[in-house]
Scaffold this motif. Sequence first.
Motif, mmCIF file in Angstrom:
data_model
loop_
_atom_site.group_PDB
_atom_site.id
_atom_site.type_symbol
_atom_site.label_atom_id
_atom_site.label_comp_id
_atom_site.label_asym_id
_atom_site.label_seq_id
_atom_site.Cartn_x
_atom_site.Cartn_y
_atom_site.Cartn_z
ATOM 1 N N PHE A 1 2.547 10.944 6.128
ATOM 2 C CA PHE A 1 3.034 9.247 6.213
ATOM 3 C C PHE A 1 3.718 9.101 7.611
ATOM 4 O O PHE A 1 3.902 10.223 8.316
ATOM 5 N N ARG B 1 6.100 12.611 -0.801
ATOM 6 C CA ARG B 1 6.833 11.445 -1.475
ATOM 7 C C ARG B 1 8.233 11.672 -1.367
ATOM 8 O O ARG B 1 9.041 10.745 -1.040
ATOM 9 N N TYR C 1 -1.012 15.709 3.029
ATOM 10 C CA TYR C 1 -0.604 14.390 2.652
ATOM 11 C C TYR C 1 0.356 13.742 3.679
ATOM 12 O O TYR C 1 1.337 14.968 4.129
ATOM 13 N N SER D 1 0.695 -1.121 -0.078
ATOM 14 C CA SER D 1 0.050 -0.018 0.058
ATOM 15 C C SER D 1 0.849 1.286 0.164
ATOM 16 O O SER D 1 1.944 1.225 0.401
ATOM 17 N N ASP D 2 0.330 2.333 -0.563
ATOM 18 C CA ASP D 2 0.909 3.559 -0.633
ATOM 19 C C ASP D 2 1.123 4.064 0.848
ATOM 20 O O ASP D 2 0.129 4.362 1.529
ATOM 21 N N PRO D 3 2.634 4.115 1.223
ATOM 22 C CA PRO D 3 2.727 5.019 2.625
ATOM 23 C C PRO D 3 2.215 6.744 2.603
ATOM 24 O O PRO D 3 1.817 7.005 3.782
ATOM 25 N N ILE D 4 1.878 7.207 1.739
ATOM 26 C CA ILE D 4 1.496 8.468 1.551
ATOM 27 C C ILE D 4 -0.134 8.554 1.627
ATOM 28 O O ILE D 4 -0.829 7.897 0.721
ATOM 29 N N LYS D 5 -0.512 9.091 2.774
ATOM 30 C CA LYS D 5 -1.933 9.064 2.864
ATOM 31 C C LYS D 5 -2.607 10.370 2.892
ATOM 32 O O LYS D 5 -2.038 11.442 3.273
ATOM 33 N N LYS D 6 -3.624 10.345 2.112
ATOM 34 C CA LYS D 6 -4.391 11.754 2.004
ATOM 35 C C LYS D 6 -5.478 12.070 3.232
ATOM 36 O O LYS D 6 -6.126 11.135 3.416
ATOM 37 N N LYS E 1 1.295 16.039 -2.531
ATOM 38 C CA LYS E 1 1.618 14.522 -2.328
ATOM 39 C C LYS E 1 3.042 14.411 -2.741
ATOM 40 O O LYS E 1 4.062 13.337 -2.507
ATOM 41 N N LYS E 2 3.728 15.210 -3.900
ATOM 42 C CA LYS E 2 4.914 15.161 -4.303
ATOM 43 C C LYS E 2 6.026 15.488 -3.153
ATOM 44 O O LYS E 2 6.874 14.697 -3.115
ATOM 45 N N TYR F 1 9.374 11.348 2.127
ATOM 46 C CA TYR F 1 9.447 9.759 2.744
ATOM 47 C C TYR F 1 10.851 9.112 2.001
ATOM 48 O O TYR F 1 11.333 8.489 2.777
#
Length: 397
Positions: free
Chosen positions: A19, A46, A17, A2-7, A42-43, A49
Amino acid sequence: MSDPIKKITLKDGAVRYRFVVDIGREPKTGKRKQLTKTFDTKKEARAEYARIRHQTDEGTFVSPDKITVATWLDTWLKSATIHVEKATARNYADAIRPAHERLGDKRLQLLTEEDVDDLVEWMLASGRKRGGKPGTGLSARSVQLTLGRLRSALTVAVRRKLVVRNVAQYTEIPREARKQARAAKAQRKPWDAEEVKTFLAHLADHRLEAGMLLTLIGLGPAEVCGLKWDEHVDLDAKSPTIKAGENTRTLVWGENGGEVEEKGGKTENRPRKLPLPSPVAEALRRAKARQARERLAAGEAYGNSGYVLVDELGRSCRTDWLRRRAYELMEGAGVRRVRLYDARHACLTYLRMAGVPGPIVSAWAGHGDLTIADRVYVHPDVAHPETAAKHLGALLS
């Protein structure tokens, strides 16, 4: 995976965003440590992270910490002075104090090169607290000592992953300050032979004659104050000797003033047995006889400490007392006021210029490094090159 970045959506409707990332474990408990970060895009999330994961894998990640400069310097100082002598520990504390006072409230991780530059500028302009007029500038040497201790403290902070880098690593004393320091050092020169003779004439029959002569043959003030008759002085032998440096009395300044620390020599080779020139041996005999008379006159009030250098009641003397008395004698003799260590420099310069090899001069002075006399203590003057020219003339004739 799963994507570690959560909205996430905040109460006001704003989108962010976030994490949560593992950053290692607690050293003592082994408990997992995690870091939560939130970004506008999100950029950005990420990228951060990825950076944290990479540095964590490499073992270079520094987790956020609110520790202040003052707190860290206290921690470092306690660790750095565990196995050093009391005087050395006090020197460490004195050197780091300006950084503690000036930068202490800052968070360690927010300390910058500009902060260190400002510290240096302030110390050179108005950092003096004692040892002169408060509010005036400190010497370049004092600033360099502070800078060196701060670098050491920050190097340990880097090693313990409290900061990313040592922001004091490349800070230097400004060129003009270094130039002024060199000029001041050049102006400070030991007595020449004539000045020594003038001073000696004034010392005749003075109670400090022997103590001053001992400084003039190269003993440091702490060594002179630490000499004891029974343990270190042999005047009965055909060739009288002293055991210099086996015991020293060093003045350590603390919050409650000066305190004497008594200890052995500061380097492996410092303790040494020296043959006494006859004028020094005679002065010591006179000093011993004077003390015997004073002991009889004072009776039970006499301290009988056993030291070579004592006051009228037989009490041991501190180096600051010796220095004050020496300056009074210099003024009375009409000679330039020099530090007692400059008398030591004068002795070693005289020996070296008289042709005594450098290693022997260093051994006489008690240096562990047998090259230090030539590098630090010898002060050639304008007359010495003329002597060299005469010797070369004789060689080439």
